[in-house]
Design a protein around this motif. Structure first.
Motif, PDB file in Angstrom:
ATOM      1  N   ARG A  17       0.833  -1.207   0.000  1.00 32.35           N
ATOM      2  CA  ARG A  17       0.000   0.000   0.000  1.00 32.35           C
ATOM      3  C   ARG A  17       0.868   1.256   0.000  1.00 32.35           C
ATOM      4  NH1 ARG A  17      -2.507   0.469   5.334  1.00 32.35           N
ATOM      5  NH2 ARG A  17      -0.484   1.395   5.690  1.00 32.35           N
ATOM      6  N   ASP A  18       1.875   1.267   0.852  1.00 29.11           N
ATOM      7  CA  ASP A  18       2.748   2.436   0.928  1.00 29.11           C
ATOM      8  C   ASP A  18       3.572   2.618  -0.345  1.00 29.11           C
ATOM      9  OD1 ASP A  18       1.759   2.896   3.444  1.00 29.11           O
ATOM     10  OD2 ASP A  18       3.460   1.949   4.480  1.00 29.11           O
ATOM     11  N   LEU A  19       3.983   1.512  -0.963  1.00 29.16           N
ATOM     12  CA  LEU A  19       4.713   1.627  -2.229  1.00 29.16           C
ATOM     13  C   LEU A  19       3.816   2.170  -3.341  1.00 29.16           C
ATOM     14  CD1 LEU A  19       6.825  -1.672  -2.165  1.00 29.16           C
ATOM     15  CD2 LEU A  19       7.677   0.674  -2.001  1.00 29.16           C
ATOM     16  N   MET A  20       2.511   1.815  -3.291  1.00 31.39           N
ATOM     17  CA  MET A  20       1.584   2.347  -4.298  1.00 31.39           C
ATOM     18  C   MET A  20       1.311   3.832  -4.049  1.00 31.39           C
ATOM     19  SD  MET A  20      -1.042  -0.814  -4.836  1.00 31.39           S
ATOM     20  CE  MET A  20      -2.091   0.119  -5.898  1.00 31.39           C
ATOM     21  N   ARG A  21       1.234   4.242  -2.784  1.00 32.99           N
ATOM     22  CA  ARG A  21       1.024   5.648  -2.452  1.00 32.99           C
ATOM     23  C   ARG A  21       2.216   6.499  -2.889  1.00 32.99           C
ATOM     24  NH1 ARG A  21      -1.357   5.317   3.691  1.00 32.99           N
ATOM     25  NH2 ARG A  21      -3.382   4.491   3.113  1.00 32.99           N
ATOM     26  N   SER A  22       3.392   5.950  -2.744  1.00 34.53           N
ATOM     27  CA  SER A  22       4.582   6.702  -3.132  1.00 34.53           C
ATOM     28  C   SER A  22       4.898   6.553  -4.620  1.00 34.53           C
ATOM     29  CB  SER A  22       5.784   6.274  -2.302  1.00 34.53           C
ATOM     30  OG  SER A  22       6.093   4.928  -2.567  1.00 34.53           O
ATOM     31  N   ARG A  23       4.042   5.840  -5.321  1.00 36.80           N
ATOM     32  CA  ARG A  23       4.113   5.633  -6.775  1.00 36.80           C
ATOM     33  C   ARG A  23       5.357   4.857  -7.221  1.00 36.80           C
ATOM     34  NH1 ARG A  23       1.992  11.524  -7.866  1.00 36.80           N
ATOM     35  NH2 ARG A  23      -0.207  11.133  -7.546  1.00 36.80           N
ATOM     36  N   VAL A  24       5.867   4.012  -6.338  1.00 35.55           N
ATOM     37  CA  VAL A  24       6.944   3.103  -6.736  1.00 35.55           C
ATOM     38  C   VAL A  24       6.333   1.949  -7.529  1.00 35.55           C
ATOM     39  CG1 VAL A  24       8.718   1.505  -5.899  1.00 35.55           C
ATOM     40  CG2 VAL A  24       8.393   3.719  -4.791  1.00 35.55           C
ATOM     41  N   ILE A  25       5.166   1.481  -7.052  1.00 34.36           N
ATOM     42  CA  ILE A  25       4.417   0.464  -7.792  1.00 34.36           C
ATOM     43  C   ILE A  25       3.273   1.194  -8.496  1.00 34.36           C
ATOM     44  CG2 ILE A  25       2.954  -1.582  -7.607  1.00 34.36           C
ATOM     45  CD1 ILE A  25       4.534  -2.455  -5.214  1.00 34.36           C
ATOM     46  N   LYS A  26       3.178   1.021  -9.779  1.00 37.32           N
ATOM     47  CA  LYS A  26       2.127   1.687 -10.565  1.00 37.32           C
ATOM     48  C   LYS A  26       0.818   0.916 -10.384  1.00 37.32           C
ATOM     49  CE  LYS A  26       5.387   3.525 -13.838  1.00 37.32           C
ATOM     50  NZ  LYS A  26       6.627   3.128 -13.236  1.00 37.32           N
ATOM     51  N   PRO A  27      -0.325   1.563 -10.565  1.00 37.49           N
ATOM     52  CA  PRO A  27      -1.608   0.883 -10.344  1.00 37.49           C
ATOM     53  C   PRO A  27      -1.806  -0.360 -11.212  1.00 37.49           C
ATOM     54  CG  PRO A  27      -1.959   3.245 -10.550  1.00 37.49           C
ATOM     55  CD  PRO A  27      -0.512   2.989 -10.833  1.00 37.49           C
ATOM     56  N   HIS A  28      -1.273  -0.398 -12.399  1.00 35.58           N
ATOM     57  CA  HIS A  28      -1.444  -1.587 -13.240  1.00 35.58           C
ATOM     58  C   HIS A  28      -0.457  -2.708 -12.853  1.00 35.58           C
ATOM     59  CE1 HIS A  28       1.780   0.562 -15.390  1.00 35.58           C
ATOM     60  NE2 HIS A  28       2.148  -0.643 -15.840  1.00 35.58           N
ATOM     61  N   GLU A  29       0.526  -2.436 -11.950  1.00 39.55           N
ATOM     62  CA  GLU A  29       1.491  -3.446 -11.493  1.00 39.55           C
ATOM     63  C   GLU A  29       1.137  -4.020 -10.117  1.00 39.55           C
ATOM     64  OE1 GLU A  29       5.156  -1.326 -11.467  1.00 39.55           O
ATOM     65  OE2 GLU A  29       5.520  -1.637 -13.596  1.00 39.55           O
ATOM     66  N   LYS A  30      -0.006  -3.594  -9.547  1.00 40.85           N
ATOM     67  CA  LYS A  30      -0.337  -4.055  -8.206  1.00 40.85           C
ATOM     68  C   LYS A  30      -0.607  -5.560  -8.219  1.00 40.85           C
ATOM     69  CE  LYS A  30      -5.206  -2.969  -8.420  1.00 40.85           C
ATOM     70  NZ  LYS A  30      -6.242  -2.099  -7.969  1.00 40.85           N
ATOM     71  N   PRO A  31      -0.343  -6.239  -7.109  1.00 40.77           N
ATOM     72  CA  PRO A  31      -0.549  -7.683  -7.050  1.00 40.77           C
ATOM     73  C   PRO A  31      -2.034  -8.041  -7.152  1.00 40.77           C
ATOM     74  CG  PRO A  31       0.724  -6.899  -5.149  1.00 40.77           C
ATOM     75  CD  PRO A  31       0.286  -5.716  -5.917  1.00 40.77           C
ATOM     76  N   ILE A  32      -2.299  -9.273  -7.553  1.00 42.16           N
ATOM     77  CA  ILE A  32      -3.665  -9.741  -7.742  1.00 42.16           C
ATOM     78  C   ILE A  32      -4.425  -9.759  -6.417  1.00 42.16           C
ATOM     79  CG2 ILE A  32      -5.044 -11.741  -8.462  1.00 42.16           C
ATOM     80  CD1 ILE A  32      -2.753 -12.457 -10.345  1.00 42.16           C
ATOM     81  N   TRP A  33      -3.786 -10.122  -5.363  1.00 41.56           N
ATOM     82  CA  TRP A  33      -4.450 -10.272  -4.068  1.00 41.56           C
ATOM     83  C   TRP A  33      -4.770  -8.944  -3.398  1.00 41.56           C
ATOM     84  CZ3 TRP A  33      -1.601  -7.796  -0.456  1.00 41.56           C
ATOM     85  CH2 TRP A  33      -0.227  -7.680  -0.679  1.00 41.56           C
ATOM     86  N   TYR A  34      -4.230  -7.846  -3.899  1.00 38.52           N
ATOM     87  CA  TYR A  34      -4.392  -6.543  -3.237  1.00 38.52           C
ATOM     88  C   TYR A  34      -5.874  -6.128  -3.166  1.00 38.52           C
ATOM     89  CZ  TYR A  34      -3.668  -1.676  -2.014  1.00 38.52           C
ATOM     90  OH  TYR A  34      -3.714  -0.460  -1.376  1.00 38.52           O
TER      91      TYR A  34
END
Length: 146
Positions: A17-34
């Motif tokens: 979650r924190d990596l997505m907020r800081s935009r290290v992980i892009k929304p289309h790269e998020k894991p399936i289980w998220y």
């Protein structure tokens, strides 16, 4: 830091979650289980609890004693030197006294070339092959004459 990646510093969900907020992980790269985790979060957050166990003080490990052939020889030499310093026996008598002292300690010695168990004194063992053949020949000649 590698130490901060351990689960005791946050759950996998909070880190993603924190990596997505800081935009290290892009929304289309998020894991399936998220998305499933977001829709159905656990009732209690998983916590890393380190088990604090103290070593048992009263319990001692028992290490089996291992005896080698060299240990018996070493025990004999030590006992022989000890008896030699305290007495003035001959070597053969000193050897016998050392063997008796070690026998009391549970170490059984035997001289090289001697049998550990005494043979029974059966008269058959004292016969020699020539005597046996001569006796058999005399019995055969007596039966042939009669």
């Amino acid at each position: 830091m590698a130490g901060s990646r351990l689960e005791r510093f946050g759950t996998v969900f909070s880190r993603v979650r924190d990596l997505m907020r800081s935009r290290v992980i892009k929304p289309h790269e998020k894991p399936i289980w998220y998305d499933v985790y977001m829709a159905f979060p656990p009732k209690r957050d998983p916590l890393y609890v380190k088990q604090h166990t103290r070593p048992c003080i009263n319990e001692q490990e028992t290490v089996p004693e291992i005896f080698y052939g060299e240990d018996e020889v070493r025990a004999f030499i030590v006992k022989y030197a000890e008896l030699k310093s305290h007495s003035e026996l001959t070597d053969s008598a000193l050897f016998e006294e050392t063997a008796k002292a070690l026998l009391k300690d549970g170490i059984i010695l035997r001289r090289r070339g001697l049998l550990a168990v005494e043979e029974s004194r059966d008269p058959v063992f004292d016969l020699k092959l020539k005597d046996m053949l001569a006796e058999q020949h005399s019995v055969d000649t007596q039966t042939a004459q009669t």
